[in-house]
Design a protein around this motif. Structure first.
Motif, PDB file in Angstrom:
ATOM      1  N   THR A  41       9.910  75.969  73.414  1.00 24.03           N
ATOM      2  CA  THR A  41       9.970  76.974  74.386  1.00 24.03           C
ATOM      3  C   THR A  41       9.734  78.394  73.950  1.00 24.03           C
ATOM      4  OG1 THR A  41      12.412  77.180  73.849  1.00 24.03           O
ATOM      5  CG2 THR A  41      11.832  75.541  75.677  1.00 24.03           C
ATOM      6  N   GLY A  42       9.698  78.644  72.515  1.00 21.80           N
ATOM      7  CA  GLY A  42       9.324  79.931  72.085  1.00 21.80           C
ATOM      8  C   GLY A  42       7.921  80.177  72.205  1.00 21.80           C
ATOM      9  N   TYR A  45       7.706  81.720  75.564  1.00 28.61           N
ATOM     10  CA  TYR A  45       7.780  83.128  75.726  1.00 28.61           C
ATOM     11  C   TYR A  45       6.989  83.909  74.817  1.00 28.61           C
ATOM     12  CZ  TYR A  45      12.234  82.052  77.612  1.00 28.61           C
ATOM     13  OH  TYR A  45      13.541  81.696  78.457  1.00 28.61           O
ATOM     14  N   ARG A  46       6.125  83.367  73.935  1.00 24.16           N
ATOM     15  CA  ARG A  46       5.085  83.996  73.282  1.00 24.16           C
ATOM     16  C   ARG A  46       3.911  84.167  73.974  1.00 24.16           C
ATOM     17  NH1 ARG A  46       5.272  84.413  67.705  1.00 24.16           N
ATOM     18  NH2 ARG A  46       7.441  83.886  66.575  1.00 24.16           N
ATOM     19  N   VAL A 105       7.936  90.049  71.374  1.00 25.29           N
ATOM     20  CA  VAL A 105       8.592  88.830  72.071  1.00 25.29           C
ATOM     21  C   VAL A 105      10.144  88.966  72.262  1.00 25.29           C
ATOM     22  CG1 VAL A 105       8.953  87.108  70.128  1.00 25.29           C
ATOM     23  CG2 VAL A 105       8.449  86.277  72.345  1.00 25.29           C
ATOM     24  N   SER A 106      10.791  89.389  71.733  1.00 22.90           N
ATOM     25  CA  SER A 106      12.215  89.691  71.787  1.00 22.90           C
ATOM     26  C   SER A 106      12.563  90.411  72.897  1.00 22.90           C
ATOM     27  CB  SER A 106      12.794  90.241  70.513  1.00 22.90           C
ATOM     28  OG  SER A 106      12.908  89.308  69.535  1.00 22.90           O
ATOM     29  N   SER A 109      11.479  88.479  76.203  1.00 19.22           N
ATOM     30  CA  SER A 109      12.487  87.208  76.364  1.00 19.22           C
ATOM     31  C   SER A 109      14.012  87.821  76.727  1.00 19.22           C
ATOM     32  CB  SER A 109      12.502  86.565  75.228  1.00 19.22           C
ATOM     33  OG  SER A 109      12.909  87.034  73.992  1.00 19.22           O
ATOM     34  N   ARG A 115      13.070  84.809  82.164  1.00 13.03           N
ATOM     35  CA  ARG A 115      13.790  83.561  81.893  1.00 13.03           C
ATOM     36  C   ARG A 115      14.029  82.766  82.952  1.00 13.03           C
ATOM     37  NH1 ARG A 115      15.245  84.389  76.496  1.00 13.03           N
ATOM     38  NH2 ARG A 115      16.178  82.379  76.923  1.00 13.03           N
ATOM     39  N   ARG A 138      16.276  78.391  72.029  1.00  9.10           N
ATOM     40  CA  ARG A 138      17.690  79.328  71.943  1.00  9.10           C
ATOM     41  C   ARG A 138      18.835  79.169  72.784  1.00  9.10           C
ATOM     42  NH1 ARG A 138      13.789  80.651  69.007  1.00  9.10           N
ATOM     43  NH2 ARG A 138      13.661  82.189  67.661  1.00  9.10           N
ATOM     44  N   ASP A 139      18.444  78.695  73.956  1.00  6.48           N
ATOM     45  CA  ASP A 139      19.453  78.534  75.083  1.00  6.48           C
ATOM     46  C   ASP A 139      19.338  77.199  75.713  1.00  6.48           C
ATOM     47  OD1 ASP A 139      16.807  78.952  76.214  1.00  6.48           O
ATOM     48  OD2 ASP A 139      17.534  80.059  77.955  1.00  6.48           O
ATOM     49  N   ARG A 187      15.307  90.114  64.499  1.00  4.45           N
ATOM     50  CA  ARG A 187      14.929  89.186  65.677  1.00  4.45           C
ATOM     51  C   ARG A 187      16.278  88.400  65.990  1.00  4.45           C
ATOM     52  NH1 ARG A 187      10.975  85.150  66.724  1.00  4.45           N
ATOM     53  NH2 ARG A 187      10.338  84.708  64.488  1.00  4.45           N
ATOM     54  N   ASP A 191      18.161  88.504  69.724  1.00  8.16           N
ATOM     55  CA  ASP A 191      18.416  87.220  70.219  1.00  8.16           C
ATOM     56  C   ASP A 191      19.666  86.906  70.568  1.00  8.16           C
ATOM     57  OD1 ASP A 191      15.552  87.094  70.128  1.00  8.16           O
ATOM     58  OD2 ASP A 191      15.500  85.137  68.549  1.00  8.16           O
ATOM     59  N   ARG A 194      21.489  89.921  73.059  1.00  6.45           N
ATOM     60  CA  ARG A 194      20.994  90.233  74.523  1.00  6.45           C
ATOM     61  C   ARG A 194      22.063  89.794  75.543  1.00  6.45           C
ATOM     62  NH1 ARG A 194      16.326  85.772  73.685  1.00  6.45           N
ATOM     63  NH2 ARG A 194      17.551  84.162  74.454  1.00  6.45           N
TER      64      ARG A 194
HETATM   65  O1   DC Z   1      10.881  79.990  68.310  1.00  7.15           O
HETATM   66  P1   DC Z   1      10.130  81.420  68.367  1.00  7.15           P
HETATM   67  O2   DC Z   1      10.279  82.410  67.156  1.00  7.15           O
HETATM   68  O3   DC Z   1       8.596  80.897  68.564  1.00  7.15           O
HETATM   69  O4   DC Z   1      10.560  82.254  69.659  1.00  7.15           O
HETATM   70  C1   DC Z   1       9.974  83.132  69.869  1.00  7.15           C
HETATM   71  C2   DC Z   1      10.974  84.174  70.750  1.00  7.15           C
HETATM   72  O5   DC Z   1      11.090  83.710  72.075  1.00  7.15           O
HETATM   73  C3   DC Z   1      12.221  84.353  69.992  1.00  7.15           C
HETATM   74  O6   DC Z   1      12.236  85.802  69.499  1.00  7.15           O
HETATM   75  C4   DC Z   1      13.222  84.122  71.089  1.00  7.15           C
HETATM   76  C5   DC Z   1      12.693  83.937  72.348  1.00  7.15           C
HETATM   77  N1   DC Z   1      13.109  82.741  72.699  1.00  7.15           N
HETATM   78  C6   DC Z   1      14.238  82.719  73.875  1.00  7.15           C
HETATM   79  O7   DC Z   1      14.597  83.720  74.080  1.00  7.15           O
HETATM   80  N2   DC Z   1      14.454  81.731  74.218  1.00  7.15           N
HETATM   81  C7   DC Z   1      14.041  80.308  73.937  1.00  7.15           C
HETATM   82  N3   DC Z   1      14.533  79.172  74.608  1.00  7.15           N
HETATM   83  C8   DC Z   1      13.090  80.288  72.960  1.00  7.15           C
HETATM   84  C9   DC Z   1      12.521  81.514  72.483  1.00  7.15           C
END
Ligand code: DC
Length: 235
Positions: A41-42, A45-46, A105-106, A109, A115, A138-139, A187, A191, A194
């Motif tokens: 899922t990251g 967001y990227r 990206v932070s 996201s 989201r 993350r979530d 980061r 993360d 927020r």
């Molecule tokens: O896992 P990653 O480093 O590729 O994630 C990139 C960014 O995306 C990270 O800074 C947080 C965000 N992210 C998020 O907010 N929720 C998720 N489910 C996955 C990633």
């Protein structure tokens, strides 16, 4: 062959945790070994961040990001043997790993409208997975898949995460590693701090500290947990 004795609902396994815990490598391998789909899922967001930067949207302006975020068509290919990510039909798997996207990206996201869109896409991917899915982010345990069969929260010390990330990027000098360490801490703070869906361990997640574990040990431990909680076909 073991067969699913629950309903026909796809098996959902989620791994959440901060950057550099080995989530991507480990979750993709678990999906491959169990014959499940895989979702990073990251990367989504990227991909959104990449599109915004390419289209001249100010990523530090949450209102501009909120409006523009409805436009790109983001698709994740969930085959664990070769996951893909496209925006408006274009493969962006390379550029989304660049430093410009990583730095922005932070902020992207943290925007609630972003989201909401991503969560909808993530639930769609899980619903269309033939057997089930291993998703990492993350979530996922707290917001996206509150009823997941298994929730894992991966942790590791910030210094070991910096060393692992440096090795992945081919960085060996101490100044470079220190820079990566600082970026990881920045980061983590963004993360976790927020307002919208912060990085957090779900109350019913199993925490696995990978600081002193090899990827194979982490994979083995989580596969054992999956088999305890969900019926997945034996392979
Ligand atoms: O896992 P990653 O480093 O590729 O994630 C990139 C960014 O995306 C990270 O800074 C947080 C965000 N992210 C998020 O907010 N929720 C998720 N489910 C996955 C990633």
């Amino acid at each position: 062959m073991e067969t699913a004795d629950r309903s026909d609902a796809p098996v959902i396994v989620v791994l959440d945790g901060p950057a550099g815990t080995g989530k991507s490598t480990v979750s993709r391998e678990i999906a491959a070994r169990l014959g499940l789909s895989f979702l990073d899922t990251g990367a989504m967001y990227r991909a959104m961040t990449y599109w915004l930067l390419q289209n001249g949207v100010d990523v530090d302006d949450p209102e501009a990001v909120a409006v523009a975020s409805a436009k790109p068509v983001i698709r994740s290919g969930t085959d664990a043997a070769g996951p893909t990510i496209t925006v408006d039909g274009r493969d962006v798997s390379g550029p989304i790993r660049g430093s410009e996207v990583t730095a922005a990206v932070s902020a992207v996201s943290a925007v609630p409208e972003v989201r909401v869109r991503m969560v909808e896409l993530q639930r769609g991917s899980a619903a269309s997975a033939p057997v089930g899915i291993v998703a990492e982010g993350r979530d996922l345990g707290t917001v996206v898949f509150p009823d997941a069969d298994l929730k894992v929260f991966l942790t590791a010390s910030a210094s070991i995460r910096a060393v692992r990330r440096a090795a992945q990027l081919g960085v060996a000098d101490p100044a470079g590693i220190a820079e990566i360490h600082a970026d990881i801490e920045r980061r983590d703070a963004a993360d976790s701090g927020r307002a919208a869906s912060p990085l957090a361990k779900a109350a019913d997640a199993v925490e696995v500290d990978t600081t002193e574990m090899s990827p194979d040990e982490v994979i083995g431990r989580i596969i054992d947990l999956v088999r305890e909680r969900a019926a997945v076909p034996a392979r």
